[in-house]
Scaffold this motif. Structure first.
Motif, PDB file in Angstrom:
ATOM      1  N   MET A 195      51.395  56.794   9.165  1.00 41.72           N
ATOM      2  CA  MET A 195      52.467  55.853   9.425  1.00 41.72           C
ATOM      3  C   MET A 195      52.710  55.741  10.920  1.00 41.72           C
ATOM      4  N   ALA A 196      52.890  54.552  11.390  1.00 31.66           N
ATOM      5  CA  ALA A 196      53.193  54.323  12.804  1.00 31.66           C
ATOM      6  C   ALA A 196      54.637  54.752  13.074  1.00 31.66           C
ATOM      7  N   TYR A 197      54.885  55.174  14.288  1.00 26.97           N
ATOM      8  CA  TYR A 197      56.200  55.649  14.704  1.00 26.97           C
ATOM      9  C   TYR A 197      56.803  54.643  15.673  1.00 26.97           C
ATOM     10  N   LEU A 198      58.047  54.214  15.410  1.00 26.60           N
ATOM     11  CA  LEU A 198      58.731  53.248  16.283  1.00 26.60           C
ATOM     12  C   LEU A 198      59.908  53.905  16.978  1.00 26.60           C
ATOM     13  N   PHE A 199      60.030  53.581  18.258  1.00 25.18           N
ATOM     14  CA  PHE A 199      61.127  54.073  19.080  1.00 25.18           C
ATOM     15  C   PHE A 199      61.746  52.894  19.801  1.00 25.18           C
ATOM     16  N   PHE A 200      63.055  52.741  19.697  1.00 25.87           N
ATOM     17  CA  PHE A 200      63.800  51.695  20.409  1.00 25.87           C
ATOM     18  C   PHE A 200      64.645  52.366  21.486  1.00 25.87           C
ATOM     19  N   ALA A 201      64.544  51.879  22.711  1.00 19.44           N
ATOM     20  CA  ALA A 201      65.253  52.465  23.847  1.00 19.44           C
ATOM     21  C   ALA A 201      66.770  52.385  23.664  1.00 19.44           C
ATOM     22  N   ALA A 202      67.449  53.275  24.369  1.00 19.65           N
ATOM     23  CA  ALA A 202      68.916  53.344  24.290  1.00 19.65           C
ATOM     24  C   ALA A 202      69.571  52.025  24.676  1.00 19.65           C
ATOM     25  N   SER A 203      68.968  51.282  25.589  1.00 19.97           N
ATOM     26  CA  SER A 203      69.547  50.002  26.021  1.00 19.97           C
ATOM     27  C   SER A 203      69.594  48.995  24.878  1.00 19.97           C
ATOM     28  N   ILE A 204      68.717  49.134  23.896  1.00 23.19           N
ATOM     29  CA  ILE A 204      68.745  48.280  22.708  1.00 23.19           C
ATOM     30  C   ILE A 204      69.688  48.875  21.678  1.00 23.19           C
ATOM     31  N   GLN A 205      69.648  50.174  21.537  1.00 19.14           N
ATOM     32  CA  GLN A 205      70.458  50.842  20.523  1.00 19.14           C
ATOM     33  C   GLN A 205      71.955  50.769  20.814  1.00 19.14           C
ATOM     34  N   ARG A 206      72.326  50.527  22.053  1.00 17.95           N
ATOM     35  CA  ARG A 206      73.768  50.410  22.324  1.00 17.95           C
ATOM     36  C   ARG A 206      74.349  49.153  21.678  1.00 17.95           C
ATOM     37  N   HIS A 207      73.489  48.173  21.375  1.00 16.34           N
ATOM     38  CA  HIS A 207      73.933  46.958  20.691  1.00 16.34           C
ATOM     39  C   HIS A 207      73.830  47.107  19.175  1.00 16.34           C
ATOM     40  N   ILE A 208      72.734  47.673  18.726  1.00 13.14           N
ATOM     41  CA  ILE A 208      72.499  47.868  17.296  1.00 13.14           C
ATOM     42  C   ILE A 208      71.824  49.222  17.110  1.00 13.14           C
ATOM     43  N   PRO A 209      72.488  50.169  16.471  1.00 11.14           N
ATOM     44  CA  PRO A 209      71.869  51.478  16.263  1.00 11.14           C
ATOM     45  C   PRO A 209      70.549  51.331  15.491  1.00 11.14           C
ATOM     46  N   THR A 210      69.496  51.816  16.098  1.00 14.14           N
ATOM     47  CA  THR A 210      68.170  51.710  15.502  1.00 14.14           C
ATOM     48  C   THR A 210      67.465  53.049  15.680  1.00 14.14           C
TER      49      THR A 210
END
Length: 89
Positions: free
Chosen positions: A1-16
């Protein structure tokens, strides 16, 4: 399975949270995340379903090549990083 990481600058808008996804392409991986977080789509993709210009996406340390159709391949050990690109001087 591929692993996805979303930076904090994106997560501050939508927790991912970081996650594993079963996908063969970048588009399939993002669709899996959007199914759980539909609001995230507008932060990541434009109205033509292409990556927004202010984002940088890396697969296994390499920038994605297909920003329009999101067909870059993933394998089971791929690591995908979605970050906001910085601009300015």
């Amino acid at each position: 399975m591929a692993y996805l990481f979303f930076a904090a600058s994106i997560q501050r808008h939508i927790p991912t949270p970081e996650r594993d996804v079963d996908a063969r392409t970048l588009g399939e991986a993002l669709d899996a995340v959007f199914a759980e977080q539909p609001r995230l789509r507008g932060y990541i993709l434009d109205d033509q379903s292409a990556l927004r210009k202010h984002l940088a996406v890396f697969i296994d340390g390499q920038p994605v090549r297909d920003r329009q159709r999101l067909t870059d391949p993933l394998d089971k050990a791929s690591r995908v990083y979605v970050i906001q690109a910085l601009t300015g001087g």
